[in-house]
Design a protein around this motif. Structure first.
Motif, PDB file in Angstrom:
ATOM      1  N   SER A  22     -31.290   5.178  29.061  1.00  0.00           N
ATOM      2  CA  SER A  22     -30.164   5.224  30.000  1.00  0.00           C
ATOM      3  C   SER A  22     -29.003   4.389  29.485  1.00  0.00           C
ATOM      4  O   SER A  22     -29.184   3.456  28.704  1.00  0.00           O
ATOM      5  CB  SER A  22     -30.587   4.719  31.379  1.00  0.00           C
ATOM      6  OG  SER A  22     -30.856   3.341  31.337  1.00  0.00           O
TER       7      SER A  22
ATOM      8  N   SER B 131     -25.317   2.819  31.278  1.00  0.00           N
ATOM      9  CA  SER B 131     -24.414   2.702  32.422  1.00  0.00           C
ATOM     10  C   SER B 131     -23.327   1.705  32.029  1.00  0.00           C
ATOM     11  O   SER B 131     -23.474   0.951  31.072  1.00  0.00           O
ATOM     12  CB  SER B 131     -25.163   2.235  33.672  1.00  0.00           C
ATOM     13  OG  SER B 131     -25.735   0.971  33.460  1.00  0.00           O
ATOM     14  N   SER B 132     -22.224   1.727  32.752  1.00  0.00           N
ATOM     15  CA  SER B 132     -21.153   0.795  32.429  1.00  0.00           C
ATOM     16  C   SER B 132     -20.529   0.249  33.699  1.00  0.00           C
ATOM     17  O   SER B 132     -20.511   0.901  34.736  1.00  0.00           O
ATOM     18  CB  SER B 132     -20.091   1.461  31.552  1.00  0.00           C
ATOM     19  OG  SER B 132     -19.471   2.503  32.250  1.00  0.00           O
TER      20      SER B 132
ATOM     21  N   ALA C 204     -21.072  -1.961  28.627  1.00  0.00           N
ATOM     22  CA  ALA C 204     -22.074  -0.896  28.722  1.00  0.00           C
ATOM     23  C   ALA C 204     -23.461  -1.527  28.672  1.00  0.00           C
ATOM     24  O   ALA C 204     -23.711  -2.435  27.882  1.00  0.00           O
ATOM     25  CB  ALA C 204     -21.923   0.087  27.570  1.00  0.00           C
ATOM     26  N   TYR C 205     -24.344  -1.060  29.532  1.00  0.00           N
ATOM     27  CA  TYR C 205     -25.727  -1.535  29.578  1.00  0.00           C
ATOM     28  C   TYR C 205     -26.636  -0.407  29.102  1.00  0.00           C
ATOM     29  O   TYR C 205     -26.544   0.707  29.594  1.00  0.00           O
ATOM     30  CB  TYR C 205     -26.093  -1.959  31.005  1.00  0.00           C
ATOM     31  CG  TYR C 205     -25.230  -3.094  31.494  1.00  0.00           C
ATOM     32  CD1 TYR C 205     -25.584  -4.413  31.226  1.00  0.00           C
ATOM     33  CD2 TYR C 205     -24.057  -2.856  32.185  1.00  0.00           C
ATOM     34  CE1 TYR C 205     -24.786  -5.466  31.651  1.00  0.00           C
ATOM     35  CE2 TYR C 205     -23.252  -3.903  32.620  1.00  0.00           C
ATOM     36  CZ  TYR C 205     -23.619  -5.196  32.351  1.00  0.00           C
ATOM     37  OH  TYR C 205     -22.828  -6.232  32.767  1.00  0.00           O
TER      38      TYR C 205
ATOM     39  N   LYS D 164     -26.534  -4.985  25.940  1.00  0.00           N
ATOM     40  CA  LYS D 164     -25.225  -4.725  26.516  1.00  0.00           C
ATOM     41  C   LYS D 164     -24.199  -4.719  25.396  1.00  0.00           C
ATOM     42  O   LYS D 164     -24.344  -5.422  24.403  1.00  0.00           O
ATOM     43  CB  LYS D 164     -24.860  -5.728  27.599  1.00  0.00           C
ATOM     44  CG  LYS D 164     -24.711  -7.143  27.141  1.00  0.00           C
ATOM     45  CD  LYS D 164     -24.403  -8.049  28.314  1.00  0.00           C
ATOM     46  CE  LYS D 164     -24.387  -9.484  27.843  1.00  0.00           C
ATOM     47  NZ  LYS D 164     -24.292 -10.409  28.935  1.00  0.00           N
TER      48      LYS D 164
END
Length: 58
Positions: free
Chosen positions: A20, A22-23, A28-29, A44
């Motif tokens: 996955s 996500s940000s 951003a992770y 990250k």
């Protein structure tokens, strides 16, 4: 770190998979895995230079 990379099983790299992304704002992770060696790895990354971020409308 070099010792780990140099000694890794040849099947490790093909098994390394992004699970996955996500940000939140400029960060951003990421979550990854490489079964059976690594069940969860997180990281990250900074996506946008803070000066550019400040110029964007919020």
């Amino acid at each position: 770190m070099e010792a780990f990379v140099d000694g890794v099983d040849p099947a490790f790299r093909p098994a390394f998979e992004m699970k996955s992304i996500s940000s939140v704002r400029d960060v951003a992770y990421l979550a990854r895995e490489a079964q059976p060696w690594i069940t969860l790895a997180t990281d990250k990354r900074y996506q946008i230079v803070p000066a550019l971020l400040a110029a964007l409308p919020m």
